[in-house]
Design a protein around this motif. Structure first.
Motif, PDB file in Angstrom:
ATOM      1  N   HIS A  57      -4.527   6.513  -0.638  1.00 27.14           N
ATOM      2  CA  HIS A  57      -3.478   5.441  -0.838  1.00 27.14           C
ATOM      3  C   HIS A  57      -3.763   4.654  -2.061  1.00 27.14           C
ATOM      4  O   HIS A  57      -4.850   4.617  -2.645  1.00 27.14           O
ATOM      5  N   LEU A  58      -2.786   4.013  -2.577  1.00 32.03           N
ATOM      6  CA  LEU A  58      -2.877   3.002  -3.852  1.00 32.03           C
ATOM      7  C   LEU A  58      -2.555   1.530  -3.531  1.00 32.03           C
ATOM      8  O   LEU A  58      -1.480   1.574  -2.763  1.00 32.03           O
ATOM      9  N   ASP A  59      -3.397   0.591  -3.576  1.00 33.61           N
ATOM     10  CA  ASP A  59      -3.061  -0.665  -3.435  1.00 33.61           C
ATOM     11  C   ASP A  59      -2.683  -1.509  -4.466  1.00 33.61           C
ATOM     12  O   ASP A  59      -3.453  -1.407  -5.439  1.00 33.61           O
ATOM     13  N   TYR A 106      -6.925   2.406  -6.731  1.00 32.25           N
ATOM     14  CA  TYR A 106      -6.837   3.750  -6.398  1.00 32.25           C
ATOM     15  C   TYR A 106      -7.852   3.947  -5.318  1.00 32.25           C
ATOM     16  O   TYR A 106      -9.020   3.643  -5.291  1.00 32.25           O
ATOM     17  N   GLU A 107      -7.406   4.342  -3.986  1.00 32.57           N
ATOM     18  CA  GLU A 107      -8.128   4.727  -2.795  1.00 32.57           C
ATOM     19  C   GLU A 107      -8.009   6.251  -2.510  1.00 32.57           C
ATOM     20  O   GLU A 107      -7.256   6.860  -3.312  1.00 32.57           O
ATOM     21  N   VAL A 113      -2.572   8.633 -12.831  1.00 32.39           N
ATOM     22  CA  VAL A 113      -3.062   8.739 -11.369  1.00 32.39           C
ATOM     23  C   VAL A 113      -4.277   9.227 -11.095  1.00 32.39           C
ATOM     24  O   VAL A 113      -4.724  10.484 -11.497  1.00 32.39           O
ATOM     25  N   GLU A 114      -5.324   8.571 -10.967  1.00 34.20           N
ATOM     26  CA  GLU A 114      -6.705   8.980 -10.727  1.00 34.20           C
ATOM     27  C   GLU A 114      -6.928   9.877  -9.236  1.00 34.20           C
ATOM     28  O   GLU A 114      -6.296   9.384  -8.154  1.00 34.20           O
ATOM     29  N   ARG A 172       0.806  -1.172   0.086  1.00 31.97           N
ATOM     30  CA  ARG A 172       0.045   0.271  -0.167  1.00 31.97           C
ATOM     31  C   ARG A 172       0.889   1.173  -0.014  1.00 31.97           C
ATOM     32  O   ARG A 172       1.649   1.260   0.893  1.00 31.97           O
ATOM     33  N   VAL A 189       4.744   6.083  -9.264  1.00 28.84           N
ATOM     34  CA  VAL A 189       4.235   5.331  -7.821  1.00 28.84           C
ATOM     35  C   VAL A 189       5.509   4.252  -7.320  1.00 28.84           C
ATOM     36  O   VAL A 189       5.540   3.242  -8.082  1.00 28.84           O
ATOM     37  N   LEU A 221      -2.706  -2.480  -9.877  1.00 26.90           N
ATOM     38  CA  LEU A 221      -2.970  -1.345  -8.940  1.00 26.90           C
ATOM     39  C   LEU A 221      -4.394  -0.669  -8.851  1.00 26.90           C
ATOM     40  O   LEU A 221      -5.203  -0.455  -9.816  1.00 26.90           O
ATOM     41  N   ARG A 280      -0.619   8.248  -0.970  1.00 26.64           N
ATOM     42  CA  ARG A 280      -0.538   9.283  -2.379  1.00 26.64           C
ATOM     43  C   ARG A 280       0.492  10.243  -2.026  1.00 26.64           C
ATOM     44  O   ARG A 280       1.054  10.656  -2.905  1.00 26.64           O
TER      45      ARG A 280
END
Length: 471
Positions: free
Chosen positions: A248-250, A244-245, A197-198, A54, A225, A242, A57
C-alpha cells in the motif's frame, strides 16, 4: 453542487470498497470558492507522522492493474514507455465508461484544463519571451500519439473496443480532433496528478557490488493514486507526504495539523513557469523557485567565440543550450547566475596566451572571480534578454494593479493575468541580475582590469566548477 458532492461521495465509497483506509480526521472538501477544486481538510487535530489515509496498490490506476496489461503483449508497453503506456491504459478505462473499475475515480478528475497545452495563440502570446513557450510540447505529443499510440490502438482494436462491432472503425476515428484532444487530456491528467510509483519489488538489475543500474532509475512506472492526487500543493504549507510500502501507499502528516487546516502536498522546487505548464496555475508561494533562461543563441550574438575555445568549453561540459538565472534570497550573483555562463564568458575574453596556458593545464576560470570586463559582457547579455520581452517590468506592474480578482473574470482574462505574473517574476529576476552586475562594474571600475590571482607556478588562477543542475 449536488453532482459535485455526489461524485465525491461515490468516489470515497468506491475507494473504501477497494480497500482504502481513510482516517476519520480528514475529509474531501469542495474548495471551488478558493479556486482549488477539491481538497483534503483536517476535521480534527493530527499529530506528526500520523497516517491520513492508506491506498492499496491494487487501487492505483496503472498499467499493472489494468486488465489491458493481460491482453496486450508486455513488449508493446515497453516500447511505448511509462507515459504513453499509462495514456493508453487511461484511454481504455475511460472509454469503457461504467464498466471500468475506475469509473468513480474518473468522475472526480477534471475535464477542463488550464495548462499551457490548452491555451489559445493569443493567450500564449501573453507569455512573451518566457522560455516556457518552447517547452509546452504539443507538437511532440501529437507526433507521439500519431506515430506510436494510434498504431497500437489500431493493431489491438478488437481488444481496446471489446464487444463493439465497429471496433476497427472506432480505432480509425481516434485520429479525429476530438479524440486527439482526449489523448492530450489524459496526458495532462498524468502530468498534473500521476506519481512515479516505486515498485513493491525492485526490478533493477544489480551488479556484483549491489549497485542498481542508473538507467533503471529513469523509468519508474507511473500511476494515478486516488485521493493522494486530491491534495493541493503549496511550497510553504506542505504538511504531508506519500510513503511507499509493499502492499500500500501511506499519506502521512509531516507536522502537526490543526482541525480546519487544509492538507498540502508539495511539487518540489518548481519555478512558476513549470507550475503553469504542468498544473495550470501560478502562485507567489513558488516565486522562490523562479528561473529565467538565457539561450545560447543570445549569448553568441553578444559574444564572438572562436572554434578552438568553443571546442574546449564543450569538452569541459560548459557549452549548453542555455543558462539559468535562478531566484535567491538575498539575491547574489554567486547563488543565482549560472556558473557555466560566467566561465563561458570569462574564457572567451581571455587573451590568447592566457587561454593557451589554461588549456594546457585543463583548467577553467573560477566563476566566483568574475572580472569587470566579464561582468560588462554578461550585463549586455542580460539587457538583451530583457529587451526580448514586449513590455517592461514597470508596465506589467502597473497593469497588475488594475487586474480584478480571478473569481470575477473570464478564463481568458485569468490566463492573461497568470501570464503577466510569470513575466513579472522573470523580469524582476533579470533586473536583480542587471543591478548586481552593475554594482560589480561600479565597484571595480569600468575601465580598470581586475588583477587576477597568480598561482605558485606563475599561472593565472583557474579551477573547475561542478555543473549546476538546470531548472
Amino acid at each position: 453542487m449536488k453532482d459535485f458532492d455526489g461524485a465525491s461521495l461515490a468516489f470515497l465509497a468506491w475507494l473504501q470498497r477497494s480497500g482504502a483506509e481513510i482516517s476519520p480526521k480528514v475529509k474531501l472538501e469542495d474548495l471551488r470558492d478558493a479556486q482549488a477544486g477539491r481538497g483534503v481538510v483536517a476535521t480534527q487535530d493530527i499529530t506528526e507522522y500520523e497516517v491520513l489515509f492508506r491506498i492499496p496498490r491494487s487501487a492505483i490506476l496503472s498499467v499493472e492493474n489494468s486488465i489491458l496489461s493481460t491482453e496486450i503483449p508486455a513488449s508493446t508497453f515497453e516500447m511505448l514507455g511509462p507515459w504513453l503506456s499509462l495514456i493508453l491504459v487511461m484511454l481504455y478505462e475511460y472509454t469503457n465508461g461504467p464498466a471500468s473499475n475506475w469509473a468513480p475515480y474518473f468522475s472526480v478528475l477534471p475535464t477542463e484544463f488550464n495548462t499551457l497545452m490548452f491555451w489559445s495563440d493569443d493567450e500564449l502570446a501573453e507569455l512573451q519571451a518566457s522560455a516556457v513557450v518552447n517547452k509546452i510540447g504539443k507538437e511532440a505529443a501529437d507526433e507521439a500519439f500519431t506515430e506510436q499510440l494510434l498504431p497500437v490502438i489500431k493493431e489491438f482494436a478488437n481488444i481496446f473496443f471489446a464487444g463493439d462491432v465497429r471496433a476497427k472503425q472506432r480505432a480509425g476515428e481516434m485520429r479525429d480532433e476530438r479524440n486527439m484532444s482526449l489523448m492530450h487530456k489524459m496526458g495532462s491528467l498524468i502530468m498534473a496528478y500521476a506519481f512515479d510509483v516505486e515498485p513493491a519489488t525492485p526490478r533493477k538489475d544489480v551488479d556484483d557490488e549491489g549497485f542498481a543500474e542508473e538507467e533503471e532509475d529513469e523509468a519508474l512506472p507511473k500511476g494515478m493514486v486516488p485521493l493522494a492526487d486530491m491534495l493541493n500543493a503549496d511550497a510553504d504549507r506542505n504538511n504531508a507526504r506519500l510513503f511507499y510500502e509493499d502492499s500500500h501507499l501511506d499519506m502521512k502528516a509531516l507536522k502537526t495539523i490543526r482541525a480546519g487546516e487544509e492538507i498540502f502536498n508539495d511539487y518540489g522546487a518548481l519555478p512558476r513557469s513549470d507550475l503553469l505548464r504542468r498544473y495550470g496555475y501560478a502562485t507567489d508561494n513558488y516565486a522562490q523557485y523562479d528561473v529565467v533562461e538565457i539561450p545560447m543563441e543570445l549569448v553568441t550574438e553578444i559574444l564572438t567565440v572562436d572554434e578552438e575555445r568553443m571546442a574546449y568549453l564543450d569538452e569541459q561540459e560548459i557549452v549548453d543550450t542555455g543558462y539559468d538565472i535562478t531566484a535567491s534570497s538575498p539575491f547574489t550573483i554567486q547563488e543565482s547566475l549560472s556558473p557555466e555562463l560566467i566561465i563561458f564568458v570569462e574564457t572567451s575574453l581571455l587573451p590568447s596566451e592566457e587561454f593557451e596556458r589554461l588549456k594546457r593545464k585543463g583548467k577553467l576560470p573560477k566563476p566566483e572571480k568574475i572580472t569587470s570586463k566579464g561582468a560588462e559582457t554578461v550585463l549586455k547579455i542580460v539587457q538583451a534578454r530583457i529587451a526580448q520581452y514586449a513590455t517592461t517590468l514597470g508596465q506589467d506592474l502597473q497593469a497588475n494593479t488594475e487586474n480584478p480578482q480571478p473569481g470575477n473574470v473570464r478564463v481568458k482574462e485569468c490566463r492573461f493575468a497568470m501570464a503577466r505574473e510569470l513575466r513579472i517574476g522573470e523580469k524582476h529576476l533579470l533586473k536583480q541580475t542587471a543591478d548586481a552586475l552593475a554594482e560589480i562594474i561600479a565597484r571595480d571600475g569600468n575601465s580598470t582590469k581586475r588583477q587576477r590571482a597568480i598561482d605558485d607556478e606563475g599561472d593565472v588562477e583557474m579551477g573547475g566548477v561542478e555543473k549546476k543542475q538546470r531548472a
